[in-house]
Design an enzyme around this catalytic site. Structure first.
Site, PDB file in Angstrom:
ATOM      1  N   ASN A  87       0.645   1.290   6.516  1.00 18.22           N
ATOM      2  CA  ASN A  87       1.525   0.152   6.792  1.00 18.22           C
ATOM      3  C   ASN A  87       2.948   0.621   6.519  1.00 18.22           C
ATOM      4  OD1 ASN A  87       2.877  -2.228   7.037  1.00 18.22           O
ATOM      5  ND2 ASN A  87       2.037  -3.172   5.179  1.00 18.22           N
ATOM      6  N   LYS A 114       5.600  -0.897   7.096  1.00 14.27           N
ATOM      7  CA  LYS A 114       6.484  -2.043   6.784  1.00 14.27           C
ATOM      8  C   LYS A 114       7.802  -1.905   7.548  1.00 14.27           C
ATOM      9  CE  LYS A 114       4.324  -2.361   2.272  1.00 14.27           C
ATOM     10  NZ  LYS A 114       4.285  -3.024   1.003  1.00 14.27           N
ATOM     11  N   HIS A 155      -0.680 -10.322   5.834  1.00 15.03           N
ATOM     12  CA  HIS A 155      -0.235  -9.453   4.736  1.00 15.03           C
ATOM     13  C   HIS A 155       0.441 -10.326   3.682  1.00 15.03           C
ATOM     14  CE1 HIS A 155       1.952  -6.429   2.473  1.00 15.03           C
ATOM     15  NE2 HIS A 155       1.081  -5.553   2.941  1.00 15.03           N
ATOM     16  N   GLU A 174       3.046 -10.021   2.076  1.00 12.82           N
ATOM     17  CA  GLU A 174       4.504 -10.194   2.261  1.00 12.82           C
ATOM     18  C   GLU A 174       4.785 -11.252   3.331  1.00 12.82           C
ATOM     19  OE1 GLU A 174       5.390  -6.030   2.816  1.00 12.82           O
ATOM     20  OE2 GLU A 174       4.775  -5.679   0.740  1.00 12.82           O
ATOM     21  N   GLU A 178      -6.243  -6.850  -0.810  1.00 15.76           N
ATOM     22  CA  GLU A 178      -5.027  -6.283  -1.408  1.00 15.76           C
ATOM     23  C   GLU A 178      -4.553  -7.181  -2.556  1.00 15.76           C
ATOM     24  OE1 GLU A 178      -2.752  -3.619   1.468  1.00 15.76           O
ATOM     25  OE2 GLU A 178      -2.157  -5.652   1.952  1.00 15.76           O
ATOM     26  N   GLY A 224       2.785  -2.098  -4.006  1.00 10.91           N
ATOM     27  CA  GLY A 224       4.136  -1.570  -4.222  1.00 10.91           C
ATOM     28  C   GLY A 224       4.544  -1.493  -5.670  1.00 10.91           C
ATOM     29  N   SER A 250      -1.116   0.295  -3.912  1.00  8.18           N
ATOM     30  CA  SER A 250      -0.763   1.558  -4.573  1.00  8.18           C
ATOM     31  C   SER A 250      -1.838   2.644  -4.419  1.00  8.18           C
ATOM     32  CB  SER A 250      -0.423   1.319  -6.049  1.00  8.18           C
ATOM     33  OG  SER A 250       0.710   0.464  -6.149  1.00  8.18           O
TER      34      SER A 250
END
Ligand code: PEP
Length: 251
Positions: free
Chosen positions: A9, A11, A95, A97, A167, A173, A213
């Site tokens: 990903n 991003k 996702h 985010e 996730e 992150g 991660s």
């Protein structure tokens, strides 16, 4: 047999030349026989990279997001038919985010899932709990609710086109990875939910990826868990050296 997947990903990172170079570097990696590589890339690079990936059957170019509408007055949005028209038939949905920064609710994600299946797309559906929920030990119920709200309306045969990415938000992150045992516990639970809602055959064929991660140092252990079929990788997918090691981490 379910697919083993190393999914990147990117991003909102990389300019055009960097993206092209990273694609070339990854396309030169010897991908293990049973593994497929997904590259979820920013919208501007989808068309050119999907053209390049036509000669790479083991690499799929994936959109990071898509509209829940088919067409019309939605300035700035990108639709499933647009993606299809440039040869992109995979999309990441939900996702964390998108859920947190762009306020995508379970209901919006349900619409995106339903429209995706109707428009012939394949989906990587993301779920996972924030740290506060993990601390309260209610993460199983939280993820079950996300799946119930946005995915369980699908038919058993729809699951041929769905990959699930678990996730945990506290691991995305942050450098903090779920332990292999924590990942396995949740993946096994998600598979149990699928077999209860549908049947064991469906549960056994759905690929469930772990995200949060993932890096070369932990990928092998994570991917060796019985119910972990690969990873969705952010930071460590931005460098060919680390992502290629992750691609080679399947046992
Ligand atoms: C992600 O973007 O889905 C992700 C898991 O990021 P990272 O690997 O950087 O935690």
């Amino acid at each position: 047999m379910r697919k083993k997947i190393a999914a990147a990903n990117w991003k909102m990172n990389l300019e055009a030349e960097e993206a092209r170079q990273l694609y070339y570097d990854i396309s030169n990696v010897k991908i293990p026989k049973n593994v497929t590589v997904f590259l979820a890339v920013p919208f501007p690079y989808l068309a050119s990279l999907s053209l390049l990936a036509k000669s790479q059957p083991r690499i799929s170019i994936v959109a990071q997001n898509v509209s829940q509408h088919t067409s019309g007055a939605y300035t700035g949005e990108v639709s499933y038919p647009m993606l299809r028209s440039i040869g992109v038939n995979w999309c990441v949905i939900g996702h964390s985010e998108r859920r947190s920064i762009f306020q995508e609710s379970n209901e919006i994600l349900k619409d995106k899932v339903n429209l995706g299946l109707k428009e012939g797309s394949n989906l990587v559906f993301c779920c996972g709990e924030p740290l506060s929920i993990r601390k309260k030990k209610t993460h199983k119920a939280y993820v079950e609710n996300q799946l119930t709200a946005s995915l369980w309306q699908l038919s058993a045969s729809d699951f041929d086109k769905v990959v699930i990415a678990y996730e945990p938000i506290w691991a995305i992150g942050t450098g903090v990875t779920a332990s292999a045992a924590e990942a396995q516990e949740m993946h096994q639970y998600i598979r149990l939910l699928i077999s209860q809602k549908y049947n064991k055959k469906v549960a056994d064929q759905v690929s469930i990826l772990y995200g949060g991660s993932v890096k070369p140092a932990n990928a092998k252990e994570l991917f060796s868990q019985a119910d972990v079929d690969g990873g969705l990788v952010g930071g460590a997918s931005l460098k060919a050296a680390s992502f290629s090691q992750i691609i080679k981490s399947f046992g």
